[in-house]
Motif scaffolding. Structure first.
Motif, PDB file in Angstrom:
ATOM      1  N   GLY A  43       0.777  -1.218   0.000  1.00 11.62           N
ATOM      2  CA  GLY A  43       0.000   0.000   0.000  1.00 11.62           C
ATOM      3  C   GLY A  43       0.811   1.271   0.000  1.00 11.62           C
ATOM      4  N   VAL A  44       2.140   1.173  -0.068  1.00 12.67           N
ATOM      5  CA  VAL A  44       2.971   2.375  -0.086  1.00 12.67           C
ATOM      6  C   VAL A  44       2.960   2.935  -1.503  1.00 12.67           C
ATOM      7  CG1 VAL A  44       5.265   3.312   0.294  1.00 12.67           C
ATOM      8  CG2 VAL A  44       4.415   1.463   1.734  1.00 12.67           C
ATOM      9  N   THR A  45       2.550   4.181  -1.689  1.00 16.24           N
ATOM     10  CA  THR A  45       2.455   4.749  -3.022  1.00 16.24           C
ATOM     11  C   THR A  45       3.766   5.391  -3.440  1.00 16.24           C
ATOM     12  OG1 THR A  45       1.328   6.329  -4.423  1.00 16.24           O
ATOM     13  CG2 THR A  45       1.532   6.925  -2.110  1.00 16.24           C
ATOM     14  N   ALA A  46       4.070   5.260  -4.731  1.00 22.20           N
ATOM     15  CA  ALA A  46       5.264   5.878  -5.295  1.00 22.20           C
ATOM     16  C   ALA A  46       4.898   7.034  -6.219  1.00 22.20           C
ATOM     17  CB  ALA A  46       6.077   4.839  -6.061  1.00 22.20           C
ATOM     18  N   ALA A  47       3.661   7.535  -6.077  1.00 24.29           N
ATOM     19  CA  ALA A  47       3.151   8.523  -7.020  1.00 24.29           C
ATOM     20  C   ALA A  47       3.978   9.796  -7.044  1.00 24.29           C
ATOM     21  CB  ALA A  47       1.702   8.851  -6.681  1.00 24.29           C
ATOM     22  N   THR A  48       4.585  10.137  -5.916  1.00 27.25           N
ATOM     23  CA  THR A  48       5.367  11.375  -5.867  1.00 27.25           C
ATOM     24  C   THR A  48       6.854  11.105  -5.724  1.00 27.25           C
ATOM     25  OG1 THR A  48       5.070  11.505  -3.472  1.00 27.25           O
ATOM     26  CG2 THR A  48       3.435  12.629  -4.842  1.00 27.25           C
ATOM     27  N   ALA A  49       7.277   9.858  -5.876  1.00 28.14           N
ATOM     28  CA  ALA A  49       8.678   9.513  -5.659  1.00 28.14           C
ATOM     29  C   ALA A  49       9.561  10.005  -6.797  1.00 28.14           C
ATOM     30  CB  ALA A  49       8.832   8.010  -5.498  1.00 28.14           C
ATOM     31  N   GLU A  50      10.733  10.503  -6.458  1.00 27.14           N
ATOM     32  CA  GLU A  50      11.740  10.844  -7.455  1.00 27.14           C
ATOM     33  C   GLU A  50      12.624   9.642  -7.763  1.00 27.14           C
ATOM     34  OE1 GLU A  50      13.920  14.115  -5.996  1.00 27.14           O
ATOM     35  OE2 GLU A  50      12.242  15.516  -6.069  1.00 27.14           O
ATOM     36  N   ASN A  51      12.880   8.804  -6.748  1.00 31.09           N
ATOM     37  CA  ASN A  51      13.762   7.648  -6.892  1.00 31.09           C
ATOM     38  C   ASN A  51      12.976   6.383  -6.591  1.00 31.09           C
ATOM     39  OD1 ASN A  51      15.926   9.595  -7.020  1.00 31.09           O
ATOM     40  ND2 ASN A  51      15.816   9.688  -4.786  1.00 31.09           N
ATOM     41  N   VAL A  52      12.915   5.479  -7.543  1.00 25.42           N
ATOM     42  CA  VAL A  52      12.210   4.216  -7.356  1.00 25.42           C
ATOM     43  C   VAL A  52      13.207   3.074  -7.491  1.00 25.42           C
ATOM     44  CG1 VAL A  52      10.333   2.720  -8.116  1.00 25.42           C
ATOM     45  CG2 VAL A  52      10.087   5.208  -8.265  1.00 25.42           C
TER      46      VAL A  52
ATOM     47  N   PHE B 156      10.574  -7.231   3.347  1.00 22.31           N
ATOM     48  CA  PHE B 156      10.515  -6.478   2.094  1.00 22.31           C
ATOM     49  C   PHE B 156       9.527  -5.317   2.175  1.00 22.31           C
ATOM     50  CE2 PHE B 156      11.423 -10.755  -0.253  1.00 22.31           C
ATOM     51  CZ  PHE B 156      12.703 -10.767   0.259  1.00 22.31           C
ATOM     52  N   GLU B 157       8.292  -5.633   2.561  1.00 21.79           N
ATOM     53  CA  GLU B 157       7.270  -4.578   2.606  1.00 21.79           C
ATOM     54  C   GLU B 157       7.561  -3.561   3.703  1.00 21.79           C
ATOM     55  OE1 GLU B 157       3.313  -6.079   2.723  1.00 21.79           O
ATOM     56  OE2 GLU B 157       3.402  -6.885   0.682  1.00 21.79           O
ATOM     57  N   LYS B 158       8.069  -4.036   4.830  1.00 16.28           N
ATOM     58  CA  LYS B 158       8.393  -3.104   5.914  1.00 16.28           C
ATOM     59  C   LYS B 158       9.525  -2.171   5.512  1.00 16.28           C
ATOM     60  CE  LYS B 158       9.979  -2.840  10.717  1.00 16.28           C
ATOM     61  NZ  LYS B 158       9.238  -1.600  10.927  1.00 16.28           N
ATOM     62  N   LEU B 159      10.547  -2.702   4.846  1.00 15.53           N
ATOM     63  CA  LEU B 159      11.641  -1.846   4.377  1.00 15.53           C
ATOM     64  C   LEU B 159      11.106  -0.795   3.407  1.00 15.53           C
ATOM     65  CD1 LEU B 159      14.636  -1.115   4.154  1.00 15.53           C
ATOM     66  CD2 LEU B 159      14.855  -2.877   2.367  1.00 15.53           C
ATOM     67  N   ALA B 160      10.215  -1.204   2.501  1.00 16.95           N
ATOM     68  CA  ALA B 160       9.641  -0.258   1.544  1.00 16.95           C
ATOM     69  C   ALA B 160       8.859   0.837   2.262  1.00 16.95           C
ATOM     70  CB  ALA B 160       8.735  -1.002   0.560  1.00 16.95           C
ATOM     71  N   ALA B 161       8.038   0.450   3.217  1.00 19.82           N
ATOM     72  CA  ALA B 161       7.234   1.437   3.947  1.00 19.82           C
ATOM     73  C   ALA B 161       8.106   2.359   4.788  1.00 19.82           C
ATOM     74  CB  ALA B 161       6.216   0.714   4.826  1.00 19.82           C
ATOM     75  N   ASP B 162       9.096   1.783   5.468  1.00 23.58           N
ATOM     76  CA  ASP B 162       9.966   2.584   6.334  1.00 23.58           C
ATOM     77  C   ASP B 162      10.817   3.565   5.523  1.00 23.58           C
ATOM     78  OD1 ASP B 162       8.953   1.255   8.505  1.00 23.58           O
ATOM     79  OD2 ASP B 162      10.706  -0.017   8.824  1.00 23.58           O
ATOM     80  N   LEU B 163      11.287   3.123   4.355  1.00 26.65           N
ATOM     81  CA  LEU B 163      12.103   4.017   3.530  1.00 26.65           C
ATOM     82  C   LEU B 163      11.251   5.149   2.955  1.00 26.65           C
ATOM     83  CD1 LEU B 163      14.910   4.554   2.348  1.00 26.65           C
ATOM     84  CD2 LEU B 163      14.239   3.192   0.348  1.00 26.65           C
ATOM     85  N   ASN B 164      10.046   4.822   2.556  1.00 21.12           N
ATOM     86  CA  ASN B 164       9.127   5.849   2.069  1.00 21.12           C
ATOM     87  C   ASN B 164       8.891   6.917   3.132  1.00 21.12           C
ATOM     88  OD1 ASN B 164       6.958   6.756   0.068  1.00 21.12           O
ATOM     89  ND2 ASN B 164       5.741   6.441   1.912  1.00 21.12           N
ATOM     90  N   GLU B 165       8.681   6.468   4.370  1.00 20.11           N
ATOM     91  CA  GLU B 165       8.442   7.417   5.473  1.00 20.11           C
ATOM     92  C   GLU B 165       9.702   8.210   5.806  1.00 20.11           C
ATOM     93  OE1 GLU B 165       6.875   7.425  10.145  1.00 20.11           O
ATOM     94  OE2 GLU B 165       7.055   5.537   9.022  1.00 20.11           O
ATOM     95  N   ALA B 166      10.845   7.526   5.858  1.00 16.78           N
ATOM     96  CA  ALA B 166      12.087   8.185   6.272  1.00 16.78           C
ATOM     97  C   ALA B 166      12.555   9.230   5.269  1.00 16.78           C
ATOM     98  CB  ALA B 166      13.190   7.143   6.477  1.00 16.78           C
ATOM     99  N   THR B 167      12.210   9.033   3.989  1.00 14.49           N
ATOM    100  CA  THR B 167      12.647   9.974   2.951  1.00 14.49           C
ATOM    101  C   THR B 167      11.549  10.946   2.544  1.00 14.49           C
ATOM    102  OG1 THR B 167      12.021   8.505   1.124  1.00 14.49           O
ATOM    103  CG2 THR B 167      14.260   8.270   2.030  1.00 14.49           C
ATOM    104  N   GLY B 168      10.427  10.888   3.238  1.00 17.64           N
ATOM    105  CA  GLY B 168       9.316  11.750   2.858  1.00 17.64           C
ATOM    106  C   GLY B 168       8.775  11.438   1.474  1.00 17.64           C
ATOM    107  N   GLY B 169       8.943  10.186   1.060  1.00 19.17           N
ATOM    108  CA  GLY B 169       8.427   9.752  -0.230  1.00 19.17           C
ATOM    109  C   GLY B 169       9.337  10.022  -1.406  1.00 19.17           C
ATOM    110  N   SER B 170      10.521  10.575  -1.175  1.00 23.62           N
ATOM    111  CA  SER B 170      11.399  10.877  -2.316  1.00 23.62           C
ATOM    112  C   SER B 170      12.095   9.641  -2.860  1.00 23.62           C
ATOM    113  CB  SER B 170      12.436  11.930  -1.930  1.00 23.62           C
ATOM    114  OG  SER B 170      13.320  11.438  -0.939  1.00 23.62           O
ATOM    115  N   THR B 171      12.288   8.626  -2.015  1.00 25.09           N
ATOM    116  CA  THR B 171      12.831   7.347  -2.477  1.00 25.09           C
ATOM    117  C   THR B 171      11.907   6.229  -2.019  1.00 25.09           C
ATOM    118  OG1 THR B 171      15.134   8.091  -2.486  1.00 25.09           O
ATOM    119  CG2 THR B 171      14.755   5.727  -2.343  1.00 25.09           C
ATOM    120  N   THR B 172      11.483   5.402  -2.942  1.00 24.75           N
ATOM    121  CA  THR B 172      10.578   4.301  -2.628  1.00 24.75           C
ATOM    122  C   THR B 172      11.105   3.008  -3.225  1.00 24.75           C
ATOM    123  OG1 THR B 172       9.245   4.747  -4.589  1.00 24.75           O
ATOM    124  CG2 THR B 172       8.569   5.817  -2.537  1.00 24.75           C
TER     125      THR B 172
END
Length: 336
Positions: free
Chosen positions: A21-30, A48-64
């Motif tokens: 459920g982590v969205t990459a709609a505003t991500a600069e780095n995927v 896997f999913e936890k790392l994705a969610a945590d990285l999205n949160e930690a980077t403010g969505g800039s890297t997903t």
């Protein structure tokens, strides 16, 4: 625009969306994460999913992270490390044993007499990472490095109660380290990726497999196994999660620091613990099945296995040292 740097726009969320459920709609780095196991895999959600969610949160969505399970970026677990090196995926999950020639130092952790449980083995890998192992991970950055539960023997027809029972049998192994030990036990090692073992056991290509107990359920080997032998000299299997080095370096300093904070020893220990717990569940389920037997080696039988394993390790380490790898020093640093 390189493979890593891309901006997902509205309407392309389906292509850039993340599992969990982590969205990459505003991500600069995927970062594409390639896994050869399906989403039901025991580590898919908590790692896997936890790392994705945590990285999205930690980077403010800039890297997903986008997760591609079940070999969606290429079939065959043997090629997983190559997929990271060639940047088919920015992150890849696999086993160093499938490309043993690249990771001789790392695979020393799998030798009998080196470790005492998954937590100890994983800690030892990271203890010597900078001094000895990191240079093996060429063009990649280790994000997680950990082990499975200690291997057991899973046999289709013949119970293994002592060393002599293995004579002449064909046993699946994951790495060159395991192959050397199995050969010392009197059996013929058959290197093979885990996803091929079910068919190999079912059709008689191999008589059994040396694998972590978690594999009974993860790869459905509980269906092909009649006998499981435990209390063997400890031999775990090593697993990696690596990032493509170029992609890693292209991250901003802040996003790279965020990824660093979420990876390393902690995620490795959580991964190892998850597999170990699943291995306990698998052994319990196997023990409750009709027509199966769990064999615990007697002290006398175990002593014979230990002696054969010691001889194999001594010979293997001497060969490594003679060829300039200094395996003796690496093992000493792991243990001390």
């Amino acid at each position: 625009m390189n493979i890593l740097k891309r901006t997902c726009i509205a309407g392309a969320v389906a292509a850039c969306g993340l599992a969990g459920g982590v969205t990459a709609a505003t991500a600069e780095n995927v970062l594409k994460l390639a896994s050869f196991v399906p989403p039901v895999y025991i580590l898919h959600e908590p790692i896997f999913e936890k790392l994705a969610a945590d990285l999205n949160e930690a980077t403010g969505g800039s890297t997903t992270i986008e997760i591609y399970p079940s070999g969606e970026l290429g079939k065959g677990p043997v090629e997983q490390y190559k997929r990271a090196v060639s940047r088919i995926a920015e992150i890849s999950y696999g086993l160093p044993g499938y490309t043993s020639s690249i990771f001789p130092k790392t695979l020393l952790i799998e030798l009998p007499g080196v470790t005492q449980g998954h937590e100890d083995a994983t800690a030892k890998l990271w203890k010597v990472m900078d001094a000895h192992l990191r240079d093996e991970f060429k063009k990649t950055v280790p994000l997680a490095l950990f082990v499975t539960p200690p291997a057991v023997l899973m046999m289709t027809e013949k119970p293994i109660r002592g060393l002599d029972d293995l004579a002449g049998l064909k046993i699946r192994v994951a790495s060159s380290s395991a192959a050397a030990v199995i050969e010392a036990y009197g059996a013929t090692p058959v290197p093979m990726p885990a996803n091929k073992v079910y068919t190999a056991m079912s059709t008689g290509v191999v008589d059994g497999a040396l694998m972590g107990s978690d594999s009974l359920l993860i790869f459905k080997l509980i269906e092909t196994t009649k006998y499981v032998t435990t209390n063997l000299p400890e031999m775990p299997t090593t697993i990696f999660l690596v990032a493509n080095e170029e992609a890693y370096n292209e991250l901003s300093d802040a996003d790279r620091a965020a990824l660093d904070s979420l990876t390393g020893l902690d995620i490795s220990q959580r991964s190892a613990a998850g597999l170990a717990k699943f291995g306990e569940i698998a052994l319990g389920k196997f023990a409750g099945m009709d027509g199966t037997e769990t064999i615990v080696l007697s002290d006398e039988a175990r002593a014979a296995f230990d002696a054969a394993a010691t001889d194999a390790v001594t010979s293997l380490v001497a060969d490594f040292d003679a060829n300039g790898m200094n395996a003796s020093q690496i093992l000493a640093d792991m243990k001390n």
